[in-house]
Design a protein around this motif. Sequence first.
Motif, PDB file in Angstrom:
ATOM      1  N   TYR A   1      71.464  44.835  29.725  1.00 49.06           N
ATOM      2  CA  TYR A   1      70.521  45.361  28.747  1.00 49.06           C
ATOM      3  C   TYR A   1      69.066  45.027  29.072  1.00 49.06           C
ATOM      4  CZ  TYR A   1      74.869  45.526  26.084  1.00 49.06           C
ATOM      5  OH  TYR A   1      76.153  45.744  25.673  1.00 49.06           O
ATOM      6  N   VAL A   2      68.858  44.186  30.053  1.00 51.21           N
ATOM      7  CA  VAL A   2      67.494  43.784  30.407  1.00 51.21           C
ATOM      8  C   VAL A   2      67.289  44.012  31.901  1.00 51.21           C
ATOM      9  CG1 VAL A   2      67.317  42.068  28.562  1.00 51.21           C
ATOM     10  CG2 VAL A   2      68.174  41.378  30.776  1.00 51.21           C
TER      11      VAL A   2
ATOM     12  N   HIS B   1      61.404  53.640  35.148  1.00 52.45           N
ATOM     13  CA  HIS B   1      61.466  52.789  33.961  1.00 52.45           C
ATOM     14  C   HIS B   1      61.878  53.548  32.698  1.00 52.45           C
ATOM     15  CE1 HIS B   1      60.584  49.387  31.344  1.00 52.45           C
ATOM     16  NE2 HIS B   1      59.960  50.249  30.564  1.00 52.45           N
ATOM     17  N   ASP B   2      61.147  54.585  32.348  1.00 47.03           N
ATOM     18  CA  ASP B   2      61.409  55.286  31.089  1.00 47.03           C
ATOM     19  C   ASP B   2      62.799  55.917  31.065  1.00 47.03           C
ATOM     20  OD1 ASP B   2      58.934  54.570  30.052  1.00 47.03           O
ATOM     21  OD2 ASP B   2      57.959  56.362  30.840  1.00 47.03           O
ATOM     22  N   LYS B   3      63.202  56.515  32.167  1.00 49.06           N
ATOM     23  CA  LYS B   3      64.535  57.120  32.227  1.00 49.06           C
ATOM     24  C   LYS B   3      65.620  56.054  32.153  1.00 49.06           C
ATOM     25  CE  LYS B   3      63.189  61.266  34.671  1.00 49.06           C
ATOM     26  NZ  LYS B   3      63.379  62.124  35.826  1.00 49.06           N
ATOM     27  N   PHE B   4      65.395  54.937  32.833  1.00 53.98           N
ATOM     28  CA  PHE B   4      66.395  53.872  32.838  1.00 53.98           C
ATOM     29  C   PHE B   4      66.538  53.229  31.460  1.00 53.98           C
ATOM     30  CE2 PHE B   4      68.009  49.571  33.810  1.00 53.98           C
ATOM     31  CZ  PHE B   4      69.183  49.937  34.444  1.00 53.98           C
ATOM     32  N   VAL B   5      65.443  53.052  30.751  1.00 52.69           N
ATOM     33  CA  VAL B   5      65.498  52.479  29.406  1.00 52.69           C
ATOM     34  C   VAL B   5      66.365  53.359  28.500  1.00 52.69           C
ATOM     35  CG1 VAL B   5      64.126  52.008  27.332  1.00 52.69           C
ATOM     36  CG2 VAL B   5      63.359  51.161  29.547  1.00 52.69           C
ATOM     37  N   ALA B   6      66.201  54.676  28.610  1.00 49.47           N
ATOM     38  CA  ALA B   6      66.999  55.597  27.785  1.00 49.47           C
ATOM     39  C   ALA B   6      68.486  55.483  28.129  1.00 49.47           C
ATOM     40  CB  ALA B   6      66.509  57.025  27.975  1.00 49.47           C
ATOM     41  N   ILE B   7      68.795  55.403  29.402  1.00 50.53           N
ATOM     42  CA  ILE B   7      70.196  55.273  29.830  1.00 50.53           C
ATOM     43  C   ILE B   7      70.767  53.939  29.358  1.00 50.53           C
ATOM     44  CG2 ILE B   7      71.680  54.969  31.858  1.00 50.53           C
ATOM     45  CD1 ILE B   7      69.780  57.045  33.236  1.00 50.53           C
TER      46      ILE B   7
ATOM     47  N   GLY C   1      71.494  54.018  25.668  1.00 52.68           N
ATOM     48  CA  GLY C   1      72.709  54.793  25.407  1.00 52.68           C
ATOM     49  C   GLY C   1      73.961  54.012  25.759  1.00 52.68           C
ATOM     50  N   LEU C   2      73.908  53.291  26.863  1.00 48.19           N
ATOM     51  CA  LEU C   2      75.040  52.466  27.273  1.00 48.19           C
ATOM     52  C   LEU C   2      75.298  51.369  26.252  1.00 48.19           C
ATOM     53  CD1 LEU C   2      77.182  51.640  29.361  1.00 48.19           C
ATOM     54  CD2 LEU C   2      75.409  50.270  30.470  1.00 48.19           C
ATOM     55  N   LYS C   3      74.236  50.727  25.796  1.00 51.05           N
ATOM     56  CA  LYS C   3      74.377  49.666  24.796  1.00 51.05           C
ATOM     57  C   LYS C   3      75.016  50.213  23.530  1.00 51.05           C
ATOM     58  CE  LYS C   3      71.887  46.025  22.411  1.00 51.05           C
ATOM     59  NZ  LYS C   3      70.621  45.344  22.219  1.00 51.05           N
ATOM     60  N   GLU C   4      74.582  51.363  23.094  1.00 49.33           N
ATOM     61  CA  GLU C   4      75.157  51.980  21.894  1.00 49.33           C
ATOM     62  C   GLU C   4      76.650  52.263  22.083  1.00 49.33           C
ATOM     63  OE1 GLU C   4      74.785  56.072  19.346  1.00 49.33           O
ATOM     64  OE2 GLU C   4      72.957  55.259  20.230  1.00 49.33           O
ATOM     65  N   MET C   5      77.016  52.805  23.244  1.00 48.01           N
ATOM     66  CA  MET C   5      78.424  53.102  23.521  1.00 48.01           C
ATOM     67  C   MET C   5      79.259  51.823  23.529  1.00 48.01           C
ATOM     68  SD  MET C   5      81.032  53.032  26.032  1.00 48.01           S
ATOM     69  CE  MET C   5      80.235  52.806  27.597  1.00 48.01           C
ATOM     70  N   LEU C   6      78.774  50.773  24.188  1.00 47.94           N
ATOM     71  CA  LEU C   6      79.514  49.521  24.285  1.00 47.94           C
ATOM     72  C   LEU C   6      79.676  48.862  22.912  1.00 47.94           C
ATOM     73  CD1 LEU C   6      77.960  48.018  27.530  1.00 47.94           C
ATOM     74  CD2 LEU C   6      80.257  48.979  27.267  1.00 47.94           C
ATOM     75  N   GLU C   7      78.638  48.922  22.097  1.00 47.71           N
ATOM     76  CA  GLU C   7      78.693  48.291  20.782  1.00 47.71           C
ATOM     77  C   GLU C   7      79.516  49.091  19.779  1.00 47.71           C
ATOM     78  OE1 GLU C   7      74.631  47.533  19.714  1.00 47.71           O
ATOM     79  OE2 GLU C   7      74.517  45.780  21.021  1.00 47.71           O
TER      80      GLU C   7
END
Length: 144
Positions: free
Chosen positions: A90-91, A109-115, A118-124
Amino acid sequence: MFSKACEYGIRASTYIALQSLDGKRTGLRDIAKKIDSPEAFTAKILQQLSRNRIIDSVKGPSGGFQIEKEQIDKITLGQIVYAIDGDNIYVGCGLGLKECNADKPCPVHDKFVAIRDGLKEMLENTSLYEMTAGLEVGLTYLKR
């Protein structure tokens, strides 16, 4: 994306959850075989998962690993990832730069932050119970 230990941890937790739904405990050898993981490496991963209260380890002749049925739908993939890899996913920078941030971004940076978000949301929001659903009916698998 995930460390090898984390990949095996997710697979092991999912397999243990599937067995636990059937009221069974499962042993180290069976888990390692079913997830196609080296036994010694699997043992270390299971220790971490047990220490972080993702799985339960029961000692003795009828022992093995299990997850309480009531907990299977409460445990998320995010908890498993955090137990093994911490919050590294996440960091940090998508290109591995030390100084990448919103003030001094890398080219992605900006594209990676969005991905990453999204990954964090899916995992949580994905429970172990959800992971077992496809396994029970043969739509998904844990090893090739």
